[in-house]
Design an enzyme around this catalytic site. Structure first.
Site, PDB file in Angstrom:
ATOM      1  N   HIS A  52       0.819  -1.219   0.000  1.00  0.00           N
ATOM      2  CA  HIS A  52       0.000   0.000   0.000  1.00  0.00           C
ATOM      3  C   HIS A  52       0.851   1.266   0.000  1.00  0.00           C
ATOM      4  O   HIS A  52       0.348   2.332  -0.309  1.00  0.00           O
ATOM      5  CB  HIS A  52      -1.053  -0.025   1.119  1.00  0.00           C
ATOM      6  N   ASP A 104       1.141  -7.662   2.300  1.00  0.00           N
ATOM      7  CA  ASP A 104       1.253  -6.235   2.002  1.00  0.00           C
ATOM      8  C   ASP A 104       2.714  -5.782   1.811  1.00  0.00           C
ATOM      9  O   ASP A 104       3.269  -5.087   2.644  1.00  0.00           O
ATOM     10  CB  ASP A 104       0.595  -5.450   3.146  1.00  0.00           C
ATOM     11  N   SER A 111       3.981   2.258   8.413  1.00  0.00           N
ATOM     12  CA  SER A 111       3.777   1.246   7.395  1.00  0.00           C
ATOM     13  C   SER A 111       5.073   0.960   6.686  1.00  0.00           C
ATOM     14  O   SER A 111       5.767   1.882   6.268  1.00  0.00           O
ATOM     15  CB  SER A 111       2.749   1.715   6.380  1.00  0.00           C
TER      16      SER A 111
HETATM   17  N1  ARG Z   1      -4.623   0.357   7.457  1.00  0.00           N
HETATM   18  C1  ARG Z   1      -3.313   0.379   6.903  1.00  0.00           C
HETATM   19  C2  ARG Z   1      -2.748   1.795   7.027  1.00  0.00           C
HETATM   20  O1  ARG Z   1      -3.249   2.562   7.738  1.00  0.00           O
HETATM   21  C3  ARG Z   1      -3.306  -0.137   5.514  1.00  0.00           C
HETATM   22  C4  ARG Z   1      -3.934   0.745   4.506  1.00  0.00           C
HETATM   23  C5  ARG Z   1      -3.926   0.262   3.090  1.00  0.00           C
HETATM   24  N2  ARG Z   1      -4.855  -0.804   2.864  1.00  0.00           N
HETATM   25  C6  ARG Z   1      -6.140  -0.615   2.514  1.00  0.00           C
HETATM   26  N3  ARG Z   1      -6.894  -1.671   2.410  1.00  0.00           N
HETATM   27  N4  ARG Z   1      -6.669   0.559   2.283  1.00  0.00           N
HETATM   28  O2  ARG Z   1      -2.205   2.455   6.226  1.00  0.00           O
HETATM   29  N1  GLU Z   2      -1.127   1.305   7.558  1.00  0.00           N
HETATM   30  C1  GLU Z   2      -0.530   2.379   8.284  1.00  0.00           C
HETATM   31  C2  GLU Z   2       0.422   3.222   7.467  1.00  0.00           C
HETATM   32  O1  GLU Z   2       0.232   3.438   6.311  1.00  0.00           O
HETATM   33  C3  GLU Z   2       0.080   1.848   9.512  1.00  0.00           C
HETATM   34  C4  GLU Z   2      -0.994   1.452  10.366  1.00  0.00           C
HETATM   35  C5  GLU Z   2      -1.183   2.368  11.501  1.00  0.00           C
HETATM   36  O2  GLU Z   2      -1.731   3.470  11.370  1.00  0.00           O
HETATM   37  O3  GLU Z   2      -0.742   1.907  12.541  1.00  0.00           O
HETATM   38  O4  GLU Z   2       1.352   3.808   7.969  1.00  0.00           O
END
Ligand code: ARG
Ligand code: GLU
Length: 702
Positions: free
Chosen positions: A83, A220, A637
C-alpha cells in the site's frame, strides 16, 4: 520476606506492561536500553543508533513522505508495503498492463521501473538544537513572535546544514509542543525504481473488509531499488546510475517467531496526540470523527458502485478509494476505542487531579485555559472539516485552479505543460463519480453546516438551482475542466469558468476561518507547552524519575523506536486471538466470487500440493502475519519488525481495530500492531513470482 519480593516483582511487572507504550527517539535510546535488554533485546544502544559507524538506522528509510522502508541487500534493494508503493504500481498500470491486478516483477535490472517524484531519505543524524532555535525568544513574547523567530533560526540552521553535501535535506522539528527542538539531517535519494509487487489479490488481500482487522492474511509488500551516481551519491534518474550500496542492510531471520518474543520497530510514525485535553478528545469522539465518517461513507458508496461496473474505473479509483476508506475505517475503530476506554472522562478526572497539584504554581488554571480555547476552536474546526472533507472531496475543484499552466516568459498558456497535467489528471478521472460526489457532499454541507457559517455564494447557488443535483448538472456540463479534449484544446488561459468561480468564493470564505484557526492553534501550542511540562513535573512529583521517564514525544514523522513483544489479545469477552496467522487462513477466506478474496490460482495449486519449499513453519504451514504490542501509527507502514538479534522478521503494516485509538490513548490489553511475516514475503517471491534472483541478493539467517 517472600511477600516483599512478590510485591516488588508485581510492581516491576506493572511498569513493564506500561512500557510497551511509547515511540522513543533513537539518539536517546540509551535511556531505554536497559529496559529493552531486560525484555530480551541482545544488542546495544550503539547498534540501534550511531553516527560514527554503521548502525541499524542506516538500513531504515523514510519512503516517500509517509511510509517507512528498509534495505535488505548490499545492492540497494528495499522492502516496503504494497500500500506504500500502491501509487507507483498504479501509475505504471493500465488496462493492458494491469500491475495492480497481476503483479509486477522485474526479472532483470533493465526492467526495473523509475518513479518520478518518489524519494527515500536516510537519517544521517539528529541532535538537540533547542538553545540555537530559541535564541532571541523571551518569555514576554507573543506566540506569533516566537513562531517567527523559531522559523528564522530553523531556516538559517537548515540552510547551513544543507550545504554539507549532495542530497542533504535538513528539518527542525518541535518536540513536546516546542519545549525542545531537534535537527534531523537526511540524505535523500531520487532515483528509486519499482522491482516487484505481488498481485493485489495477495498484496491487498481482504481489501477494505480486512483492513484494520485481525486475523489478517494480507501480503502487504512491494520491492524497490535505490539507485545512486557512480560515487554512491544521490542523483536524479539516469540510465547511468548504479544500485546504491548501503552502509547497512538487514539480515533476514527465517528462524520463526513465537508468542512472547521481543520485537522492535524502527520507523517514521506520523502523528499522535497522547497528551491532549479531554475536550479535544470529546470533539474527536462525538463530532469530528462521526461527521467525517458519514461523509466518507457517502463517497465510498458512489465509488464502489462505479468501480463495480467497469474495470477501467476500478483502476482509476483504486488508489483514491483506498485512501478514503483507510481513514474512514480507522476513525470508526478510534471512536469505539475512545468510548470503551472512557478517555474523555478519564482525562477529565486527571485534569482535576492535575489542577489540585498545580494550585499556586505557574501551571494553575492551565486546563481551564485549554478548555476555553477548545470552546472557541470547535465551531471553526467543524466548518473546516466540512471544507476539507466535503467541498474538497470534489476532484474538479482541486484540479481547475491548477489546470492552465502559464509560460513564465510570455505570460501566455504553456500548452505542453497544460497537456501534461491534464493527461495525468484525466487518466484517473471519471466525471460521473465526481459529479455524484459533488451532489452528495453539497447536500450534506447544506444540511449540517450552520446557516451563518456557509459561504454567501453557496446559499445563492442553492437558491438559484433549487438542489445540489441541479447545481451539479450545470457545473459539470459548463466547466471546461471536465474533459481532456477541452483542456488540451485551450489556446488561452481560462479566467472565467463556473468551477473557478466556485473555488474562488470558497477560498475567500475559508481564508478567515483558516486564519482564526491558526491563531487559536498558536495559543493552544503555547498553553500545551506549559501543560506538557506541567504533566511531566506532576508525574515526577507523584512517581519520581520513573514517572517522568514514561514520557515520549508525540509522533511527528521522525525516526522512532517502539519495542514490545509478540502477543495475542482478547477482542471481546469470551474470545481470544492467537498472535499469528498462516496460509490456511487464506484458503479459508478464498472466494472467487468476491474481488478482494479471489486469490491467484497458482496459490491454490501450491496449497493443494503443499509445495511450500523452505518456507513452512513447525506446524507445516506457511506463516503469513503476526501481531505484537509495539506502539505504532500511520507512517510506520513498511517499518522493519526486528528481533532480539537485530534481524528482520517482518514488515509492519497495520493495527488492530480494537486498538486504533492508540494515537490518543494506548491500551496495553488491546493495542497491537500487525506485521507481515518475512517468510511469507520470501515464499511469495520464490514460489509465486519465481524471482529467486532477489532472494539470492539477501542474507538469510536461521
Ligand atoms: N490500514 C493500513 C494503514 O493505515 C493499511 C492501509 C492500506 N490498505 C487498505 N486496504 N486501504 O495504512
Ligand atoms: N497502515 C498504516 C500506514 O500506512 C500503519 C498502520 C497504523 O496506522 O498503525 O502507515
Amino acid at each position: 520476606m517472600k511477600r516483599i519480593l512478590f510485591a516488588a516483582a508485581a510492581c516491576l511487572l506493572s511498569i513493564a506492561a506500561k512500557a510497551d507504550e511509547g515511540m522513543w527517539l533513537p539518539s536517546l535510546i540509551s535511556q531505554r536500553i536497559a529496559d529493552m535488554q531486560e525484555k530480551g533485546f541482545r544488542l546495544s544502544a550503539e547498534d540501534i543508533y550511531d553516527i560514527n559507524q554503521a548502525s541499524l538506522k542506516d538500513a531504515v528509510v523514510l519512503f516517500g513522505r509517509g511510509c517507512t522502508g528498509e534495505l535488505v541487500s548490499p545492492e540497494g534493494l528495499l522492502i516496503t508495503n504494497h500500500h506504500c508503493g500502491y501509487g507507483q504500481i498504479q501509475k505504471h498500470s493500465s488496462v493492458e498492463h494491469d500491475y495492480l491486478r497481476d503483479g509486477f516483477w522485474a526479472m532483470t535490472r533493465d526492467e526495473e521501473l523509475p518513479n518520478k517524484g518518489l524519494t527515500v531519505s536516510f537519517l544521517e543524524r539528529m541532535e538537540d538544537v533547542t538553545p540555537l532555535i530559541l535564541k532571541g525568544v523571551t518569555d514576554k513574547m507573543s506566540e506569533a513572535e516566537r513562531v517567527k523567530i523559531v522559523s528564522k533560526n530553523s531556516e538559517a540552521l537548515m540552510d547551513k546544514v544543507e550545504k554539507e553535501g549532495k542530497g542533504i535535506r535538513a528539518t527542525v522539528e518541535a518536540l513536546y509542543y516546542g519545549n525542545q527542538y531537534f535537527l534531523f539531517v537526511y540524505r535523500e535519494y531520487q532515483d528509486v525504481r519499482l522491482v516487484g509487487a505481488p498481485p493485489s489479490s495477495i498484496g491487498k488481500f481482504g481489501g477494505e473488509t480486512d483492513n484494520w482487522m485481525w486475523p489478517r492474511h494480507t501480503g502487504d509488500f512491494s520491492i524497490f531499488r535505490i539507485y545512486a551516481d557512480k560515487d554512491n551519491n544521490p542523483a536524479p534518474y539516469s540510465k547511468d546510475n548504479v544500485p546504491y550500496s548501503p552502509k547497512k542492510y538487514f539480515k533476514i531471520s527465517t528462524a520463526g517467531i513465537h508468542e512472547g518474543d521481543f520485537t522492535f520497530i524502527y520507523g517514521f510514525p506520523g502523528r499522535t496526540q497522547e497528551y491532549i485535553h479531554s475536550d479535544a478528545v470529546k470533539y474527536i469522539q462525538d463530532t469530528g470523527d462521526p461527521h467525517k465518517i458519514m461523509l466518507r461513507t457517502k463517497r465510498l458508496e458512489i465509488m464502489n458502485r462505479y468501480m463495480g461496473e467497469s474495470q477501467k474505473v476500478r483502476i482509476q479509483y483504486s488508489a483514491k478509494k483506498a485512501s478514503v476508506a483507510n481513514a474512514w475505517k480507522k476513525w470508526q475503530g478510534e471512536v469505539k476505542g475512545l468510548k470503551k476506554m472512557k478517555t474523555p472522562s478519564v482525562k477529565k478526572q486527571y485534569e482535576e487531579k492535575f489542577e489540585n497539584w498545580a494550585a499556586g504554581t505557574q501551571y494553575e488554571g492551565i486546563t481551564k485555559r485549554l478548555a476555553g480555547l477548545y470552546g472557541e476552536l470547535e465551531p471553526l474546526q467543524f466548518v473546516y472539516d466540512y471544507y476539507s472533507e466535503a467541498i474538497m472531496a470534489c476532484e474538479l475543484l482541486k484540479y481547475a485552479p491548477k489546470a492552465c499552466k502559464v509560460d513564465d516568459k510570455t505570460g501566455l498558456i504553456d500548452r505542453d505543460a497544460t497537456k501534461e497535467t491534464a493527461e495525468a489528471f484525466f487518466k484517473d478521472y471519471h466525471m460521473p463519480v465526481d459529479k455524484e460526489t459533488f451532489t452528495a457532499m453539497m447536500t450534506e454541507f447544506d444540511r449540517n453546516v450552520p446557516e451563518d457559517s456557509k459561504p454567501a455564494y453557496f446559499r445563492k447557488q442553492m437558491l438559484e438551482y433549487g438542489s445540489a443535483q441541479a447545481w451539479a448538472e450545470a457545473l459539470f456540463s459548463t466547466s471546461v475542466f471536465t474533459s481532456l479534449e477541452k483542456v488540451t484544446g485551450l489556446s488561452d488561459i481560462v479566467v472565467e469558468d463556473p468551477a473557478l468561480e466556485l473555488v474562488s468564493h470558497v477560498n475567500e470564505w475559508i481564508a478567515p476561518v483558516r486564519t482564526k484557526i491558526r491563531e487559536i492553534n498558536q495559543q493552544l501550542q503555547l498553553a500545551y507547552r506549559d501543560y506538557m511540562r506541567g504533566q511531566m513535573e506532576f508525574a515526577e512529583a507523584a512517581e519520581g524519575a520513573a514517572g517522568r521517564n514514561a514520557f515520549y514525544p508525540d509522533a511527528n514523522l521522525t525516526l522512532r523506536v517502539a519495542y514490545g513483544h509478540i502477543k495475542g489479545y482478547s477482542p471481546a469477552d469470551g474470545a481470544y486471538y492467537l498472535p499469528s496467522s498462516t496460509i490456511k487462513g487464506i484458503m479459508e477466506k478464498d472466494n472467487p466470487e468476491i474481488f478482494d478474496y479471489n486469490i491467484p490460482q497458482r496459490l491454490r495449486d501450491i496449497y493443494a500440493a503443499k509445495d511450500y519449499g523452505r518456507w513452512a513453519d513447525e506446524s507445516g504451514e506457511v506463516p503469513v502475519c503476526f501481531i505484537a504490542t509495539n506502539h505504532t501509527t500511520g507512517g510506520n507502514s513498511g517499518s522493519p519488525v526486528i528481533n532480539a538479534d537485530g534481524n528482520l522478521i517482518g514488515l509492519n503494516f497495520d493495527r488492530v481495530w480494537e486498538g486504533t485509538m492508540s494515537d490518543i490513548v494506548f491500551d496495553p490489553d488491546k493495542c497491537r500492531n500487525i506485521a507481515l511475516d518475512i517468510r511469507y514475503v520470501l515464499f511469495t517471491i520464490e514460489k509465486l513470482a519465481g524471482a529467486t534472483h532477489l532472494i539470492d541478493e539477501m542474507t538469510l539467517v536461521d
